[in-house]
Motif scaffolding. Structure first.
Motif: not given
Length: 254
Positions: A80-82, A205-209
């Motif tokens: 998540k941090m990256r 923009i989707v942020l998802a692991d």
């Protein structure tokens, strides 16, 4: 023609090897009808050997459950941090953006180093508190009913504000991404708020692991085709990546 026990073993071997299977492929390979395959999948699901999905089955439970934000923050924290660092780097000079709720967008907020004056609209209390210390960031906190599990708000007060603004980017965290069903979250009210955010933004923009892929939450946000860019980690499969790119979605892997 193979018997039912052999057919079931073939299905289990295939899903264990590939992670997911679809009904039509099994019909061709086993030379049986889709009705037969669907019955097979139901029997195997009843034995807790797989999970049925729309048009097939998977080895992993595709349905998400709501967890407290302090618990979710410790899951895949390095990824998540990256992801957050890469997302923060997309912010432009004097930008106006929307940040939704979730632990991955919170990680992004911690990485923001504004260029010029940055305007941030957010539904997440933890995101607002993270950014309030920056002199060059103007934070607009949306109002509404507070969801304690996500430390975010939702409801008509937020919708009214979003209906009168337009931002360059929406940074969206989700609980599930499914190529057929789209983006989902565990809350119907939060899904509604996310849809309003999408209407108020130029780029999604989707942020998802990678653990979010192949999952479905209770509330549907939108179809996958509405997304412009997905930032994720290397755990995503090549098949899913190619499927997303075939829809014109940019995929960034950290």
């Amino acid at each position: 023609m193979i018997n039912i026990a052999e057919r079931h073993q073939y299905i289990l071997n295939k899903v264990q090897t590939e992670g997911s299977i679809d009904v039509q492929s099994l019909c061709k390979e086993l030379q049986v009808s889709s009705v037969t395959i669907r019955k097979d999948l139901k029997l195997l699901e009843d034995k807790n050997l797989l999970y049925r999905t729309h048009g097939g089955a998977t080895l992993n439970n595709p349905y998400t459950v709501d967890k407290p934000v302090n618990e979710k923050e410790h899951l895949q924290s390095a990824e998540k941090m990256r992801i957050g660092a890469l997302a923060a780097g997309l912010i432009e000079d004097n930008d106006s953006i929307i940040i939704a709720s979730g632990t991955t967008v919170l990680a992004m907020a911690r990485c923001i180093k504004p260029k010029g004056t940055l305007t941030v609209i957010t539904s997440a209390l933890n995101v607002a508190l993270e950014l309030v210390h920056h002199n060059d960031i103007e934070v607009i906190q949306l109002g509404g009913l507070l969801r304690k599990s996500s430390s975010s708000v939702a409801g008509p007060y937020s919708d009214n504000v979003l209906g009168n603004v337009f931002c360059s980017k929406l940074y969206l965290g989700v609980d599930g991404i499914d190529l057929e069903f789209g983006l989902t979250t565990t809350s119907a009210s939060e899904a509604q708020l996310n849809r309003q955010m999408i209407s108020s933004s130029q780029k999604i923009i989707v942020l998802a692991d990678s653990t979010k892929f192949g999952k479905r939450g209770f509330g549907r946000i939108c179809g996958i085709e509405e997304v412009d860019h997905i930032i994720t980690d290397s755990g995503i499969s090549d098949q899913i990546k190619k499927g997303l790119e075939s829809l014109g979605i940019k995929v960034s892997i950290i």
